[in-house]
Design an enzyme around this catalytic site. Sequence first.
Site, PDB file in Angstrom:
ATOM      1  CB  CYS A  51      19.511  -7.344   5.113  1.00  7.67           C
ATOM      2  SG  CYS A  51      19.560  -6.227   3.690  1.00  7.67           S
ATOM      3  CB  CYS A  54      17.965  -9.788   2.315  1.00  2.00           C
ATOM      4  SG  CYS A  54      19.771  -9.785   2.173  1.00  2.00           S
ATOM      5  CG  HIS A 114      23.521  -8.541   2.429  1.00  2.00           C
ATOM      6  ND1 HIS A 114      22.544  -7.645   2.807  1.00  2.00           N
ATOM      7  CD2 HIS A 114      24.583  -8.302   3.238  1.00  2.00           C
ATOM      8  CE1 HIS A 114      22.994  -6.909   3.819  1.00  2.00           C
ATOM      9  NE2 HIS A 114      24.224  -7.284   4.095  1.00  2.00           N
ATOM     10  CG  ASN A 154      23.916   8.104  -0.801  1.00  2.00           C
ATOM     11  OD1 ASN A 154      24.494   8.918  -1.523  1.00  2.00           O
ATOM     12  ND2 ASN A 154      22.812   8.380  -0.143  1.00  2.00           N
ATOM     13  CB  SER A 162      20.770   3.119   5.626  1.00  3.03           C
ATOM     14  OG  SER A 162      20.089   2.562   4.508  1.00  3.03           O
ATOM     15  CG  HIS A 165      20.987  -5.776  -0.147  1.00  2.35           C
ATOM     16  ND1 HIS A 165      20.626  -7.030   0.267  1.00  2.35           N
ATOM     17  CD2 HIS A 165      20.661  -5.715  -1.464  1.00  2.35           C
ATOM     18  CE1 HIS A 165      20.085  -7.692  -0.747  1.00  2.35           C
ATOM     19  NE2 HIS A 165      20.100  -6.908  -1.801  1.00  2.35           N
ATOM     20  CG  HIS A 167      20.329   0.265  -1.592  1.00  2.51           C
ATOM     21  ND1 HIS A 167      21.366  -0.099  -0.752  1.00  2.51           N
ATOM     22  CD2 HIS A 167      19.907   1.474  -1.152  1.00  2.51           C
ATOM     23  CE1 HIS A 167      21.548   0.847   0.151  1.00  2.51           C
ATOM     24  NE2 HIS A 167      20.682   1.825  -0.059  1.00  2.51           N
ATOM     25  CD  GLN A 169      17.543   6.487  -1.068  1.00  5.19           C
ATOM     26  OE1 GLN A 169      16.465   7.075  -0.931  1.00  5.19           O
ATOM     27  NE2 GLN A 169      18.509   6.573  -0.182  1.00  5.19           N
TER      28      GLN A 169
HETATM   29  P1  H2U Z   1      20.290   4.617   1.670  1.00 11.29           P
HETATM   30  O1  H2U Z   1      21.102   3.472   2.134  1.00 11.29           O
HETATM   31  O2  H2U Z   1      20.880   5.301   0.458  1.00 11.29           O
HETATM   32  O3  H2U Z   1      19.961   5.557   2.802  1.00 11.29           O
HETATM   33  O4  H2U Z   1      18.884   4.044   1.145  1.00 11.29           O
HETATM   34  C1  H2U Z   1      18.056   3.228   1.901  1.00 11.29           C
HETATM   35  C2  H2U Z   1      16.637   3.737   1.818  1.00 11.29           C
HETATM   36  O5  H2U Z   1      15.779   2.696   2.206  1.00 11.29           O
HETATM   37  C3  H2U Z   1      16.347   4.913   2.770  1.00 11.29           C
HETATM   38  O6  H2U Z   1      15.954   6.030   2.007  1.00 11.29           O
HETATM   39  C4  H2U Z   1      14.676   3.209   2.891  1.00 11.29           C
HETATM   40  C5  H2U Z   1      15.213   4.405   3.649  1.00 11.29           C
HETATM   41  O7  H2U Z   1      14.218   5.384   3.797  1.00 11.29           O
HETATM   42  N1  H2U Z   1      14.107   2.150   3.740  1.00 11.29           N
HETATM   43  C6  H2U Z   1      12.860   1.664   3.435  1.00 11.29           C
HETATM   44  O8  H2U Z   1      12.204   2.154   2.528  1.00 11.29           O
HETATM   45  N2  H2U Z   1      12.355   0.611   4.156  1.00 11.29           N
HETATM   46  C7  H2U Z   1      13.006   0.034   5.208  1.00 11.29           C
HETATM   47  O9  H2U Z   1      12.533  -0.918   5.781  1.00 11.29           O
HETATM   48  C8  H2U Z   1      14.288   0.593   5.673  1.00 11.29           C
HETATM   49  C9  H2U Z   1      14.913   1.653   4.821  1.00 11.29           C
HETATM   50 ZN    ZN Z   2      20.599  -7.675   2.163  1.00 13.43          ZN
END
Ligand code: H2U
Ligand code: ZN
Length: 344
Positions: A51, A54, A114, A154, A162, A165, A167, A169
């Site tokens: 992840c 993590c 996580h 989100n 995505s 975990h 989080h 933005q």
């Molecule tokens: P979302 O789950 O809301 O998409 O947010 C995850 C964000 O994490 C996404 O904008 C970033 C993606 O660009 N990301 C990183 O910065 N580094 C990573 O290794 C994977 C995802």
């Molecule tokens: Zn995680």
Amino acid sequence: MTDFLQTLSHRRFNPLRGEWVLVSPHRAQRPWRGQVEAATPAPLPVHEPGCYLCPGELRANGERNPLFEGVYVFDNDFAALRPENRVDEFNDDGLFVARVESGVCRVVCFSSRHDLTLSRMETRDIRRVVDVWRNAYVEIGARENIRYVQIFENRGATMGASNPHPHCQIWASSSIPDEAAKEDRAQADFLARRGSCLLCDYLARESAARERLVCENDAFAVIVPFWAVWPFETTVIAKRHFGGLNELANDEAGAFADILKRLTTRYDNLFSAPFPYTMGLHPSPTDGPAYPHWHFHAHFYPPLLRSATVRKFMVGYEMLASPQRDMTPEAAAEMLRTSSETFG
Ligand code: H2U
Ligand code: ZN
């Protein structure tokens, strides 16, 4: 006079965005043979190897996350907004218009765990997240090229997250984005016309009526707005009038954490499953001038409709004409009020 609100098709006006929503109360019982969301997902591990959010795991840019505890913030490796260091634009006949946009994107891990969500975190740990939001708003918002700091989460695959975990933005931009710009105009117009704040007046009326009030504490109230579009949409409204996150007092930061935990727990308990949503804060812009008309609030836009497996889509009429809802905001508020603030 208002008896038609629960029986007849009608339009409701959203004064915060200057838009209408079509409400069709009689339509709530229609049969559904469309997409169903996955039922309750399997429980998550406390730490998920691989992840990228993590502690100690690798990110896409090849960096390894530190062994953080609590909140961890990093620059988004796939930032939609970057410090472009150039101001440029063209306007060809008003038909071909473009402008360079610069900004900053960060990712905020709420926890090293996580498997947690805001609803399952301790209030004091959510408070640490709120403090990070406040500091980021102040720090990034102070930059010369940043006019708005949009903080959003989100949650759930159905909303495009995505990764489960916990989080959120932060996207901070050199322009004020359209949603904030609409709210800015609406709140400024209201103050100019009425001499009072739109959300102060609205909250006073909702607090008296209590029909659409879900829960509250000393500093915040949660309302299913009269003009809600999403079935279980809510707005978290500050009780005191202030615009920027920099003005959020310490006791209000604690109260914000409290209300976020209680609201997200109610959501999770509603259909006995983790509740997907997009949520975001709407503090005032950071471009310099004072925003006396702006009232700090947050929006929750959850897509679920009548169970954990049936969601609302914004398609068809919504894309071409106007947003529409079946169940009334009053019925949704009643369901959220009945939903428990603790996990059984
Ligand atoms: P979302 O789950 O809301 O998409 O947010 C995850 C964000 O994490 C996404 O904008 C970033 C993606 O660009 N990301 C990183 O910065 N580094 C990573 O290794 C994977 C995802
Ligand atoms: Zn995680």
